[in-house]
Motif scaffolding. Structure first.
Motif, PDB file in Angstrom:
ATOM      1  N   GLY A 110       0.859  -1.184   0.000  1.00 56.73           N
ATOM      2  CA  GLY A 110       0.000   0.000   0.000  1.00 56.73           C
ATOM      3  C   GLY A 110       0.889   1.225   0.000  1.00 56.73           C
ATOM      4  N   ASP A 111       0.397   2.335  -0.564  1.00 56.96           N
ATOM      5  CA  ASP A 111       1.218   3.549  -0.739  1.00 56.96           C
ATOM      6  C   ASP A 111       0.287   4.746  -0.652  1.00 56.96           C
ATOM      7  OD1 ASP A 111       3.176   5.393  -1.517  1.00 56.96           O
ATOM      8  OD2 ASP A 111       3.210   4.749  -3.619  1.00 56.96           O
ATOM      9  N   ALA A 112       0.571   5.677   0.272  1.00 55.34           N
ATOM     10  CA  ALA A 112      -0.295   6.855   0.414  1.00 55.34           C
ATOM     11  C   ALA A 112       0.496   8.014   0.993  1.00 55.34           C
ATOM     12  CB  ALA A 112      -1.494   6.552   1.307  1.00 55.34           C
ATOM     13  N   GLY A 173       1.849   9.188 -10.435  1.00 55.71           N
ATOM     14  CA  GLY A 173       1.340   7.951  -9.866  1.00 55.71           C
ATOM     15  C   GLY A 173       1.795   6.735 -10.652  1.00 55.71           C
ATOM     16  N   HIS A 174       1.300   5.567 -10.217  1.00 50.90           N
ATOM     17  CA  HIS A 174       1.827   4.298 -10.729  1.00 50.90           C
ATOM     18  C   HIS A 174       0.916   3.150 -10.326  1.00 50.90           C
ATOM     19  CE1 HIS A 174       3.131   3.786  -6.510  1.00 50.90           C
ATOM     20  NE2 HIS A 174       3.374   5.087  -6.572  1.00 50.90           N
ATOM     21  N   GLY A 175       1.067   2.021 -10.997  1.00 50.66           N
ATOM     22  CA  GLY A 175       0.418   0.819 -10.537  1.00 50.66           C
ATOM     23  C   GLY A 175       1.052   0.353  -9.235  1.00 50.66           C
ATOM     24  N   MET A 180       6.059  -1.798  -5.235  1.00 50.54           N
ATOM     25  CA  MET A 180       5.510  -0.453  -5.049  1.00 50.54           C
ATOM     26  C   MET A 180       5.256   0.256  -6.377  1.00 50.54           C
ATOM     27  SD  MET A 180       6.806   2.481  -2.456  1.00 50.54           S
ATOM     28  CE  MET A 180       8.516   2.340  -2.959  1.00 50.54           C
ATOM     29  N   HIS A 181       6.128   0.051  -7.324  1.00 50.92           N
ATOM     30  CA  HIS A 181       5.992   0.768  -8.596  1.00 50.92           C
ATOM     31  C   HIS A 181       5.807  -0.209  -9.734  1.00 50.92           C
ATOM     32  CE1 HIS A 181       8.284   4.106  -6.382  1.00 50.92           C
ATOM     33  NE2 HIS A 181       7.045   4.500  -6.517  1.00 50.92           N
ATOM     34  N   GLU A 182       4.592  -0.259 -10.261  1.00 52.36           N
ATOM     35  CA  GLU A 182       4.288  -1.138 -11.386  1.00 52.36           C
ATOM     36  C   GLU A 182       3.678  -0.308 -12.519  1.00 52.36           C
ATOM     37  OE1 GLU A 182       1.759  -4.313  -9.997  1.00 52.36           O
ATOM     38  OE2 GLU A 182       3.300  -5.093  -8.660  1.00 52.36           O
ATOM     39  N   LEU A 204      -4.095   1.328  -8.615  1.00 53.67           N
ATOM     40  CA  LEU A 204      -3.259   2.470  -8.969  1.00 53.67           C
ATOM     41  C   LEU A 204      -3.006   3.371  -7.768  1.00 53.67           C
ATOM     42  CD1 LEU A 204      -5.239   3.598 -12.174  1.00 53.67           C
ATOM     43  CD2 LEU A 204      -3.239   2.088 -12.099  1.00 53.67           C
ATOM     44  N   ALA A 205      -1.781   3.887  -7.664  1.00 58.82           N
ATOM     45  CA  ALA A 205      -1.513   4.995  -6.747  1.00 58.82           C
ATOM     46  C   ALA A 205      -1.718   6.286  -7.532  1.00 58.82           C
ATOM     47  CB  ALA A 205      -0.093   4.925  -6.208  1.00 58.82           C
ATOM     48  N   ILE A 206      -2.669   7.090  -7.079  1.00 59.10           N
ATOM     49  CA  ILE A 206      -2.929   8.391  -7.687  1.00 59.10           C
ATOM     50  C   ILE A 206      -2.342   9.426  -6.730  1.00 59.10           C
ATOM     51  CG2 ILE A 206      -4.722   9.982  -8.496  1.00 59.10           C
ATOM     52  CD1 ILE A 206      -6.544   7.502  -8.876  1.00 59.10           C
ATOM     53  N   GLU A 207      -1.450  10.295  -7.236  1.00 56.40           N
ATOM     54  CA  GLU A 207      -0.725  11.153  -6.297  1.00 56.40           C
ATOM     55  C   GLU A 207      -0.382  12.535  -6.844  1.00 56.40           C
ATOM     56  OE1 GLU A 207       3.241   9.859  -5.171  1.00 56.40           O
ATOM     57  OE2 GLU A 207       2.977   8.054  -6.349  1.00 56.40           O
ATOM     58  N   PRO A 208      -1.384  13.435  -6.818  1.00 53.01           N
ATOM     59  CA  PRO A 208      -1.103  14.805  -7.245  1.00 53.01           C
ATOM     60  C   PRO A 208      -0.088  15.513  -6.350  1.00 53.01           C
ATOM     61  CG  PRO A 208      -3.386  14.569  -6.483  1.00 53.01           C
ATOM     62  CD  PRO A 208      -2.779  13.218  -6.458  1.00 53.01           C
ATOM     63  N   ALA A 238      -0.620  14.651  -2.145  1.00 53.87           N
ATOM     64  CA  ALA A 238      -1.684  13.808  -1.591  1.00 53.87           C
ATOM     65  C   ALA A 238      -1.722  12.522  -2.405  1.00 53.87           C
ATOM     66  CB  ALA A 238      -3.033  14.515  -1.656  1.00 53.87           C
ATOM     67  N   GLU A 239      -1.918  11.391  -1.745  1.00 55.21           N
ATOM     68  CA  GLU A 239      -1.877  10.113  -2.470  1.00 55.21           C
ATOM     69  C   GLU A 239      -2.763   9.068  -1.805  1.00 55.21           C
ATOM     70  OE1 GLU A 239       1.939   8.089  -2.288  1.00 55.21           O
ATOM     71  OE2 GLU A 239       1.488   6.928  -4.089  1.00 55.21           O
ATOM     72  N   HIS A 240      -3.437   8.294  -2.635  1.00 54.72           N
ATOM     73  CA  HIS A 240      -4.108   7.083  -2.184  1.00 54.72           C
ATOM     74  C   HIS A 240      -3.806   5.954  -3.169  1.00 54.72           C
ATOM     75  CE1 HIS A 240      -6.451   7.823   1.371  1.00 54.72           C
ATOM     76  NE2 HIS A 240      -7.156   8.805   0.850  1.00 54.72           N
TER      77      HIS A 240
END
Ligand code: MG
Ligand code: MG
Length: 255
Positions: A110-112, A173-175, A180-182, A204-208, A238-240
């Protein structure tokens, strides 16, 4: 290659994501004027250990990094955008902190990330933080089956640009999955209707990230990790981690 996760795998990723949320909450709770950044890392580390989770950050060394990352938490203060190393710096009144955390549980990541202020907040910082959060919300709302990666990127970028902020070049962001990074990459700006179609089971990690000064340029500090704004203005992140499902986007890194 983009890995499609089974519903069982998504449930497992939710558990990893919950620990990330708890670790970020602990770091935020620990933050105060006079507190060292390494103590925020310590608070996050205690949560991971208690949960029996590993850290995808600790020891991480991509090919561009001169040294392995030494912490479980990235802490980026003021003009630092991302990848800040939590060291002996003591937080000051009015600092803007971006904290980014990952966890590995049963092999799933998980990544946030979250941004907040310490002490008396400057109104312009609250606006900056609010915009990054709003961009994240817009990106998540666009993360639906039938859309494409470009729809997420467009949604994120439109919120950031409308507010007059810069968007750091080349970071986004990334898969997420067993690493962690796909694939695929999830840019913070893009054209609607373009890119990979979104399918049930993509995570997906979405991270503006936004730069207050309105420029997109950043540089890497001498520690080899910390990304700072070129114009010296403040930044927010910010990231989820979000699962795309037939029932809509599911935030895996909520509390
Ligand atoms: Mg992150
Ligand atoms: Mg990330």
């Amino acid at each position: 290659m983009v890995e499609i996760k089974s519903d069982t795998s998504i449930e497992a990723m939710r558990e990893a994501g919950r620990i990330v949320a708890q670790a970020l909450a602990a770091a935020r709770e620990a933050a105060d004027v006079g507190v060292r950044l390494r103590d925020l890392d310590g608070a996050a580390r205690a949560v991971l250990e208690e949960a029996g989770a590993g850290s995808p950050f600790l020891g991480y060394r991509p090919d561009w990094a001169p040294v392995p990352f030494p912490a479980v938490l990235c802490v980026s203060v003021n003009d630092a955008v991302v990848h800040g190393i939590p060291g002996d710096y003591e937080l000051r009144d009015g600092d803007l902190v971006s904290a980014d955390c990952g966890a590995v549980l049963d092999g799933w990541v998980g990544d946030a990330a979250v941004s907040f202020t310490v002490g008396r907040a400057r109104p312009q910082d609250l606006r900056l933080i609010g915009t990054a959060q709003e961009a994240l919300d817009a990106g998540i709302a666009a993360a639906v089956v039938g859309n494409r990666i470009g729809d997420i990127a467009h949604a994120v970028g439109r919120v950031c640009r409308s507010a007059g902020y810069g968007i750091p070049d080349g970071i986004g962001g990334h898969g997420v999955g067993r690493t962690m990074h796909e694939d695929p990459g999830v840019p913070n700006e893009g054209r609607p209707g373009r890119g990979m179609p979104l399918r049930h089971g993509m995570v997906l990690a979405i991270e503006p990230m936004v730069i207050a000064g309105g420029h997109d340029d950043t540089f890497t500090a001498r520690d080899g990790w910390t990304v700072r704004t070129a114009d010296g203005s403040r930044a927010s992140h910010a990231e989820h981690t979000v699962a795309i499902t037939d029932d809509g986007p599911r935030i895996l890194t909520a509390l």
